[in-house]
Design an enzyme around this catalytic site. Sequence first.
Site, PDB file in Angstrom:
ATOM      1  N   GLY A   1       0.782  -1.073  -0.113  1.00 50.34           N
ATOM      2  CA  GLY A   1      -0.002   0.051   0.237  1.00 50.34           C
ATOM      3  C   GLY A   1       0.784   1.235  -0.134  1.00 50.34           C
TER       4      GLY A   1
ATOM      5  CB  SER B   1       8.886  -1.273   8.646  1.00 49.48           C
ATOM      6  OG  SER B   1       8.369  -2.698   8.921  1.00 49.48           O
TER       7      SER B   1
ATOM      8  CD  GLU C   1       9.932  -5.633   8.748  1.00 48.61           C
ATOM      9  OE1 GLU C   1      10.677  -6.749   9.021  1.00 48.61           O
ATOM     10  OE2 GLU C   1      10.628  -4.826   8.292  1.00 48.61           O
TER      11      GLU C   1
END
Lengths: 292, 778
Positions: free
Chosen positions: B502, B541, B740
């Site tokens: 996303g 991340s 994560e």
Amino acid sequence: MHHFEYYDPATLTEALSLLSKYRDKAKVLAGGTDLLVAIKGKTIRPQCVISLRRIAGLNQSHFAKQGNLQMGALTTIHDIEHSPELRGRYGVIYEAARQLASFSVRNVATVGGNLCNAAPSADMAPALIALSAVAKLVSAAEERIIPLEDFFTGPGTTVLKTDELLVDIQVPVPPAHTAGAYLKLGAKGVESLAVVGVAVVLTLNSEGDVCNDARVVLGAVAPTPMRARNAEGMLKGKRIDEALIERVAQAASDESRPINDVRSPAEYRKELVKVITKQAIRRAAELAKAAI
Amino acid sequence: MAVTEEYSIVGKRLPRADAVEKVKGEAKFILDLAMPRMLQTKFLRSPHAHARIVSIDTSQAEALPGVKAILTCKNVPKIHPLGMFQYLLDETVHYAGEEVAAVAAVTREIAEEALDLIKVEYEVLPAVFNAEEAMEPDAPLVHPEYGTNLFHGTETQPAPRCRPDGWLALEVGDVNKGFAEADYIIEGTYETPMQHPCSPAPRSVVCQWSGDTLTCWADTQLPFTVWQDLAKCLGMPESKIQVVCPYAVGGYGGKHPDKIATLVALLAQRTGRPVRAAFTREEDFIATHRRLDYKTYGKIGVKSDGTITAMQHRMITNFGRDIASLAFMIPACSAVGPCSMLYECPNTKWEGCTVMTNTEDHGAMNGFGSAEGGLCVEQLIDEAAEKIGLDPVGFRLKNCMRYGDRGLDFIKVLTGPVDWGIVGTDIDSLQECLRQVAERSRWREKWQGWRTPMRVNGSKRRGIGVAIGMHHSAYLRYSAIVKMNLDGTANVLTQAVEIGQGCKTAMAQVVAETLGLYYEDVDVTMADTKVSPRGFGNIGSGGTSSGITAAKHAAEDAKRQLFDIAADRLKVKTEELETKERRIYVKGQPERRIPIAEVCRLAYQVIGSAVNPRSRQIIDEKTGKVIHAYAVAATIAEVEVDTETGGLDVLRITSAHDCGKAINPTIVENQIDMSLTLSNGWVRTEKIIIDPSTGVVLNPNLLDYKLMTILDMPKMEDMQEIYVEYPCAWGPFGAKGMSETPMTTAAPAIANAIYNAIGIRMRGGHFTPEEILKALGK
């Protein structure tokens, strides 16, 4: 993918004549959920593939005049799962179908394919053996009927000769007060091959307190689906109580001959046979009593 | 300290920017690329885990009609892709499955047939698969030229803080003193298993040459690294190589670059045709990297009042056959993470080593380091709480890290200097996460005490467990360009990858919010090395915390330029301006305004660009110390264990995650579900089975590798995803990466719930029915 000749005969006669010509060089296609995986994985390299999918009637099931259930070999697992007739006394077949693989596999996989692929973990086998099913095997030259419990000879092998086809499975009418259960445990809750599968069919007396007949059939714990004959013997003519269930389950576990493989260690499978057999007997007995 | 400021686009559940084309099948994934004359590649793989290629004969394969080129160790350049020990195609193979030859043919079938015609003679060498066995002095060496199986740095991957014997340490205070002060000492050895990322689409690549220019379409999460490695391996200038990654498919860490792009580029060059390679599911299992397996010894000292006096960990990790992923990076995340930071403790000591073995590369996977360390730490913490008779939620609330505690970039563990900074005020969300999961799961009612199940029904016992976790929210240097168009719309150019997570959507939301445009006014071009400016891709991340941060800075740069022109037109100072709904206004005087499109036309061309400031430039105002970014989380799991079958059912998961600011809450919730599922699969069903005598993977398929799916997870209201918003110091609108942390919390929460149900600690890492039965002594 490996190259092969593809035939899709419209009649059984044609299919049998092709099969007698190619014999072990041919593989028979029903639903294809096992066959295509094997061809793609190069574990088999057939010279030709003979599809049975166009042969009329082979995918139909019906009750014959004398009441026997006749199940065409190409009947899909989905159709079995959704046949209202396959409940009650035949309910063990429904329970096996319902738990076989995933929704999308059940849509195309067939009962004949599940049996002929002869995986020790095949879900349909214990259920059908528990109902004393017989298999009709046909070649261009002859036709024979054998008990399904004698059909399997080892993992992936059966008594089928290279020119023979399994065309249907026949299930005699179960006696009154009969009910069955099929329980399995896989590595995951859903969509798994059985690590252990147990089919139990019980016939009770009219009072519902004594077991007149019993079949206990185990899947995935021996080279072929197997009847736990000691366990069956211990149930016949007895009142079913928890103490008996405990002993019968232990007997079934002792009879089982599982192997270690990537799916499960043998000891675990043996322990599970005990647990699942207990549950299956309880459930079958409950259903049989409820039917009285 | 929740965010109160109202935004018009950020924080809204807007539809994903890439949803329509994906749903309609219009999105062209790499596997959809078809070009005239395109060749297909198949790889011949070694059946041996360690062997020298004595001879290789491709003449018969080359003679097969349709075969256009074959690469072997005899005819490829002697280069080390990705700084590995190995050559591109090596005369020695180091694991069962390593590429020995690459065949390009007009069809996949012909390429596959050709593989059978290649004759290879191997001299089989001794091999080692287990990390501890590989540490023995007489163990076979995976790379004999390196002299040891214990990685301690190379020229391309220096590890200056690592001792020559392979051990790396990170120490704070004095653990001996700490343990001496403790009333109780709890210790245990925990193993954590390998896990395969299992992308929905195994990796694929297409290469095409035009003159001296190479275009490479790669399904990767790090296109930038693919680009640089191609340039290095092919000896080409970066300007002549374009790596494009239009729609990547779920990596979970697994879509790191490998040498396949280079091999395919060479095949394309030699044949003068476009060439494609797409791994099968089996190849994905045997020849792409997976989560490391760890063995961790942990020791915690506590006082009766609940104070933690010392924490010590010793970690052995299996790194597989080479060092394509930065060795030590992964265990270092355990060090700077759960083992040294998650709990306030003055004395911590972490030691780790990464051991090479003759198995396929191990590498980064979702939650790397933090998940493995966390599974050990979070069970030890529970043991400690039990010892002193404290509620596990209360014990964590008392001891979990908070604002001002030490923080460090994990890479410093390896390179030094160890200059501890702090964690920012956002980290106080950890207590908030704990409080929220406890409340939402009704912990107080359900927790009956240590080793007291919630409910016993025949053979079925229900238990509840809690765990907290953390993972760095990578703050990488990163750049972005925002190009304004004449109609007032904007294009963002970024090296970040849309891999299903996303990022494209969130980036468009942030840029639109910053510029005062509508969401649909912003289009994002991702991961095209000829178009997008420098950025590392997606790792740790970092998509939000690094990639979107750069995009926001670039949008602010564009806004400054737009304001300069608008201020001139509106005869005000730029500070007096604000922007929304496609217009620039004078604050408080909405009638004095100018459309952004008009400013764009006046400017001829506005281009905003930015590079993220260095992390050491982000200073906490109160303490003057450098702030480091971590995301934190808490999870409560309720399980039912069947003591007859060993069956484990996870009934309910309540999980809270700190994302700084949810740019798009739906996407945050989806990411929580994704990573919780990975964490469940890791310990419940997924198991890579390697033959201990041959090193061959025995279950390289989805039939026997039991991937956790949505059908196996708790349903609907039994999956409670909570996001907590404590803004991060530099994130866009306070946002940070959180994809994560679920991985770090679900598995230990399940482990602790199992303990609550049956009173047994699962120290082996697999909570499968047979392991549970074994633990129960059956």
